[in-house]
Write a protein that holds these residues in place. Structure first.
Motif, PDB file in Angstrom:
ATOM      1  N   ARG A  87      26.593 -75.170 -26.126  1.00  0.00           N
ATOM      2  CA  ARG A  87      27.575 -74.959 -25.051  1.00  0.00           C
ATOM      3  C   ARG A  87      27.905 -73.483 -24.874  1.00  0.00           C
ATOM      4  NH1 ARG A  87      31.786 -80.011 -26.079  1.00  0.00           N
ATOM      5  NH2 ARG A  87      30.260 -81.646 -25.640  1.00  0.00           N
ATOM      6  N   ALA A  88      28.043 -72.765 -25.982  1.00  0.00           N
ATOM      7  CA  ALA A  88      28.359 -71.337 -25.905  1.00  0.00           C
ATOM      8  C   ALA A  88      27.228 -70.565 -25.234  1.00  0.00           C
ATOM      9  CB  ALA A  88      28.635 -70.781 -27.302  1.00  0.00           C
ATOM     10  N   LEU A  89      25.996 -70.856 -25.610  1.00  0.00           N
ATOM     11  CA  LEU A  89      24.855 -70.171 -24.991  1.00  0.00           C
ATOM     12  C   LEU A  89      24.754 -70.496 -23.508  1.00  0.00           C
ATOM     13  CD1 LEU A  89      22.109 -70.522 -27.743  1.00  0.00           C
ATOM     14  CD2 LEU A  89      23.155 -68.403 -26.928  1.00  0.00           C
ATOM     15  N   GLU A  90      24.950 -71.748 -23.169  1.00  0.00           N
ATOM     16  CA  GLU A  90      24.900 -72.145 -21.764  1.00  0.00           C
ATOM     17  C   GLU A  90      25.960 -71.403 -20.949  1.00  0.00           C
ATOM     18  OE1 GLU A  90      22.982 -74.092 -18.809  1.00  0.00           O
ATOM     19  OE2 GLU A  90      22.570 -74.653 -20.891  1.00  0.00           O
ATOM     20  N   MET A  91      27.182 -71.341 -21.472  1.00  0.00           N
ATOM     21  CA  MET A  91      28.264 -70.642 -20.775  1.00  0.00           C
ATOM     22  C   MET A  91      27.953 -69.158 -20.637  1.00  0.00           C
ATOM     23  SD  MET A  91      31.532 -72.537 -22.540  1.00  0.00           S
ATOM     24  CE  MET A  91      32.738 -71.454 -21.813  1.00  0.00           C
ATOM     25  N   TYR A  92      27.460 -68.540 -21.702  1.00  0.00           N
ATOM     26  CA  TYR A  92      27.156 -67.116 -21.690  1.00  0.00           C
ATOM     27  C   TYR A  92      26.038 -66.802 -20.694  1.00  0.00           C
ATOM     28  CZ  TYR A  92      25.879 -62.465 -23.283  1.00  0.00           C
ATOM     29  OH  TYR A  92      25.612 -61.132 -23.326  1.00  0.00           O
ATOM     30  N   ILE A  93      24.977 -67.582 -20.738  1.00  0.00           N
ATOM     31  CA  ILE A  93      23.852 -67.346 -19.831  1.00  0.00           C
ATOM     32  C   ILE A  93      24.277 -67.537 -18.379  1.00  0.00           C
ATOM     33  CG2 ILE A  93      21.590 -68.230 -19.115  1.00  0.00           C
ATOM     34  CD1 ILE A  93      21.106 -68.779 -22.176  1.00  0.00           C
ATOM     35  N   ASP A  94      25.044 -68.577 -18.100  1.00  0.00           N
ATOM     36  CA  ASP A  94      25.533 -68.792 -16.733  1.00  0.00           C
ATOM     37  C   ASP A  94      26.396 -67.628 -16.261  1.00  0.00           C
ATOM     38  OD1 ASP A  94      24.210 -71.218 -16.667  1.00  0.00           O
ATOM     39  OD2 ASP A  94      26.019 -72.434 -16.941  1.00  0.00           O
ATOM     40  N   ALA A  95      27.286 -67.143 -17.121  1.00  0.00           N
ATOM     41  CA  ALA A  95      28.160 -66.025 -16.759  1.00  0.00           C
ATOM     42  C   ALA A  95      27.354 -64.757 -16.509  1.00  0.00           C
ATOM     43  CB  ALA A  95      29.194 -65.782 -17.854  1.00  0.00           C
ATOM     44  N   MET A  96      26.356 -64.510 -17.342  1.00  0.00           N
ATOM     45  CA  MET A  96      25.539 -63.306 -17.185  1.00  0.00           C
ATOM     46  C   MET A  96      24.649 -63.394 -15.951  1.00  0.00           C
ATOM     47  SD  MET A  96      26.407 -61.083 -19.327  1.00  0.00           S
ATOM     48  CE  MET A  96      28.074 -61.655 -19.453  1.00  0.00           C
ATOM     49  N   ASN A  97      24.210 -64.592 -15.597  1.00  0.00           N
ATOM     50  CA  ASN A  97      23.412 -64.748 -14.376  1.00  0.00           C
ATOM     51  C   ASN A  97      24.249 -64.490 -13.133  1.00  0.00           C
ATOM     52  OD1 ASN A  97      20.909 -65.286 -15.527  1.00  0.00           O
ATOM     53  ND2 ASN A  97      21.305 -67.481 -15.646  1.00  0.00           N
ATOM     54  N   LYS A  98      25.548 -64.773 -13.209  1.00  0.00           N
ATOM     55  CA  LYS A  98      26.441 -64.516 -12.083  1.00  0.00           C
ATOM     56  C   LYS A  98      26.795 -63.036 -11.975  1.00  0.00           C
ATOM     57  CE  LYS A  98      28.513 -69.072 -12.009  1.00  0.00           C
ATOM     58  NZ  LYS A  98      29.676 -69.888 -12.349  1.00  0.00           N
ATOM     59  N   ASN A  99      26.810 -62.335 -13.104  1.00  0.00           N
ATOM     60  CA  ASN A  99      27.203 -60.931 -13.119  1.00  0.00           C
ATOM     61  C   ASN A  99      26.347 -60.172 -14.141  1.00  0.00           C
ATOM     62  OD1 ASN A  99      28.509 -58.528 -12.866  1.00  0.00           O
ATOM     63  ND2 ASN A  99      30.445 -59.191 -13.729  1.00  0.00           N
ATOM     64  N   PRO A 100      25.063 -59.926 -13.833  1.00  0.00           N
ATOM     65  CA  PRO A 100      24.182 -59.282 -14.814  1.00  0.00           C
ATOM     66  C   PRO A 100      24.579 -57.841 -15.144  1.00  0.00           C
ATOM     67  CG  PRO A 100      23.050 -59.588 -12.721  1.00  0.00           C
ATOM     68  CD  PRO A 100      24.367 -60.291 -12.616  1.00  0.00           C
ATOM     69  N   GLU A 101      25.323 -57.193 -14.264  1.00  0.00           N
ATOM     70  CA  GLU A 101      25.757 -55.820 -14.547  1.00  0.00           C
ATOM     71  C   GLU A 101      26.648 -55.772 -15.780  1.00  0.00           C
ATOM     72  OE1 GLU A 101      26.551 -57.220 -11.381  1.00  0.00           O
ATOM     73  OE2 GLU A 101      24.625 -56.569 -10.577  1.00  0.00           O
ATOM     74  N   LYS A 102      27.412 -56.816 -16.002  1.00  0.00           N
ATOM     75  CA  LYS A 102      28.303 -56.874 -17.154  1.00  0.00           C
ATOM     76  C   LYS A 102      27.507 -56.800 -18.455  1.00  0.00           C
ATOM     77  CE  LYS A 102      32.163 -59.515 -18.981  1.00  0.00           C
ATOM     78  NZ  LYS A 102      33.033 -60.663 -18.819  1.00  0.00           N
ATOM     79  N   LEU A 103      26.380 -57.485 -18.495  1.00  0.00           N
ATOM     80  CA  LEU A 103      25.536 -57.459 -19.684  1.00  0.00           C
ATOM     81  C   LEU A 103      24.991 -56.053 -19.916  1.00  0.00           C
ATOM     82  CD1 LEU A 103      24.038 -58.933 -21.968  1.00  0.00           C
ATOM     83  CD2 LEU A 103      22.237 -59.419 -20.342  1.00  0.00           C
ATOM     84  N   MET A 104      24.573 -55.394 -18.875  1.00  0.00           N
ATOM     85  CA  MET A 104      23.988 -54.069 -19.008  1.00  0.00           C
ATOM     86  C   MET A 104      25.024 -53.017 -19.415  1.00  0.00           C
ATOM     87  SD  MET A 104      20.973 -54.944 -18.665  1.00  0.00           S
ATOM     88  CE  MET A 104      20.120 -53.403 -18.800  1.00  0.00           C
ATOM     89  N   GLN A 105      26.295 -53.216 -19.039  1.00  0.00           N
ATOM     90  CA  GLN A 105      27.347 -52.295 -19.409  1.00  0.00           C
ATOM     91  C   GLN A 105      27.578 -52.308 -20.921  1.00  0.00           C
ATOM     92  OE1 GLN A 105      30.758 -53.557 -17.179  1.00  0.00           O
ATOM     93  NE2 GLN A 105      30.085 -52.564 -15.303  1.00  0.00           N
ATOM     94  N   ASN A 106      27.410 -53.461 -21.540  1.00  0.00           N
ATOM     95  CA  ASN A 106      27.668 -53.610 -22.967  1.00  0.00           C
ATOM     96  C   ASN A 106      26.432 -53.340 -23.816  1.00  0.00           C
ATOM     97  OD1 ASN A 106      30.306 -54.328 -22.428  1.00  0.00           O
ATOM     98  ND2 ASN A 106      29.823 -56.480 -22.278  1.00  0.00           N
ATOM     99  N   LYS A 107      25.343 -52.962 -23.195  1.00  0.00           N
ATOM    100  CA  LYS A 107      24.103 -52.708 -23.919  1.00  0.00           C
ATOM    101  C   LYS A 107      24.267 -51.478 -24.796  1.00  0.00           C
ATOM    102  CE  LYS A 107      19.186 -52.671 -23.090  1.00  0.00           C
ATOM    103  NZ  LYS A 107      18.135 -52.628 -22.082  1.00  0.00           N
ATOM    104  N   LYS A 108      23.865 -51.597 -26.052  1.00  0.00           N
ATOM    105  CA  LYS A 108      24.031 -50.479 -26.996  1.00  0.00           C
ATOM    106  C   LYS A 108      22.744 -49.737 -27.165  1.00  0.00           C
ATOM    107  CE  LYS A 108      27.758 -52.586 -29.549  1.00  0.00           C
ATOM    108  NZ  LYS A 108      28.248 -53.066 -30.778  1.00  0.00           N
TER     109      LYS A 108
END
Length: 61
Positions: free
Chosen positions: A40-61
C-alpha cells in the motif's frame, strides 16, 4: 481451504533500524501484515510521484 497464491515477486532490502522499528510497531498496532503495508505504501508513493514527478526530483540527493 487455503487461499490461492497471488502473482508476486520477492523483494529484499536494507533499511535503517529506526525506520524498521517504526514499521514493525505500526504493523503490530494495526494488525496489518508487513506485505500489505509495504504494498500500500509503495502504491501510494508511486501514484503521488506520477502526479507530481518534480517533487521526486527536488529530493534527489
Amino acid at each position: 481451504m487455503a487461499r490461492p497464491k497471488k502473482d508476486s515477486q520477492v523483494v529484499n532490502l536494507n533499511i535503517e533500524r529506526s525506520i524498521y522499528d517504526k514499521f514493525t510497531e505500526f504493523c503490530d498496532n494495526t494488525g496489518l501484515t508487513k506485505t500489505v503495508v509495504v504494498e500500500r505504501a509503495l502504491e501510494m508513493y508511486i501514484d503521488a510521484m506520477n502526479k507530481n514527478p518534480e517533487k521526486l526530483m527536488q529530493n534527489k540527493k
